[in-house]
Design a protein around this motif. Sequence first.
Motif, PDB file in Angstrom:
ATOM      1  N   CYS A  26     -55.087 -93.247  11.016  1.00 52.39           N
ATOM      2  CA  CYS A  26     -55.895 -94.407  10.613  1.00 52.39           C
ATOM      3  C   CYS A  26     -55.073 -95.398   9.786  1.00 52.39           C
ATOM      4  N   GLU A  29     -53.328 -97.883  11.908  1.00 61.56           N
ATOM      5  CA  GLU A  29     -54.146 -98.833  12.675  1.00 61.56           C
ATOM      6  C   GLU A  29     -53.893-100.261  12.205  1.00 61.56           C
ATOM      7  N   GLN A  30     -54.165-101.211  13.085  1.00 64.82           N
ATOM      8  CA  GLN A  30     -53.984-102.629  12.764  1.00 64.82           C
ATOM      9  C   GLN A  30     -54.870-103.039  11.585  1.00 64.82           C
ATOM     10  N   ASP A  31     -56.137-102.634  11.637  1.00 67.21           N
ATOM     11  CA  ASP A  31     -57.098-103.013  10.601  1.00 67.21           C
ATOM     12  C   ASP A  31     -57.448-101.780   9.761  1.00 67.21           C
ATOM     13  N   THR A  32     -56.603-101.485   8.782  1.00 72.28           N
ATOM     14  CA  THR A  32     -56.831-100.296   7.959  1.00 72.28           C
ATOM     15  C   THR A  32     -58.084-100.445   7.094  1.00 72.28           C
ATOM     16  N   GLN A  33     -58.453-101.672   6.774  1.00 72.08           N
ATOM     17  CA  GLN A  33     -59.653-101.876   5.953  1.00 72.08           C
ATOM     18  C   GLN A  33     -60.901-101.376   6.683  1.00 72.08           C
ATOM     19  N   MET A  34     -60.924-101.592   7.996  1.00 70.91           N
ATOM     20  CA  MET A  34     -62.054-101.130   8.798  1.00 70.91           C
ATOM     21  C   MET A  34     -62.125 -99.596   8.813  1.00 70.91           C
ATOM     22  N   HIS A  84     -65.786 -93.911  15.638  1.00 68.59           N
ATOM     23  CA  HIS A  84     -64.572 -94.586  16.107  1.00 68.59           C
ATOM     24  C   HIS A  84     -64.102 -93.976  17.422  1.00 68.59           C
TER      25      HIS A  84
END
Length: 108
Positions: A26, A29-34, A84
């Motif tokens: 995780c 991932e590109q968007d770790t905030q998500m 996810h």
Amino acid sequence: MNSGYDDCIEECLRCALACESCASACLQEQDTQMMANCIKLDRDCADMCKLAAMLMARQSPLAKEFCALCAKACKACGDECGKHDDDHCQNCAKACHACAQACEAMAA
């Protein structure tokens, strides 16, 4: 090890590894905030599973009570990971739900 605990110990260790792998993936991932909630729950669940396994291995009188709490952490993590589509999240969700069942049975 106590044979009464062996299956649950194995599920806890399998789950801890799945959670650690999921959290690491995780973070890539590109968007770790998500993925922040997933990562937090992965880390909590992994730590709790490792401790549950240790308590069972030493036949602690706290093992059953802790396994009940561990099952809650596993359910929460499994439910989050299940949201996810990534393989690492789906694999983690399966491991978490299997561990939650094993811990609930142990705590009963």
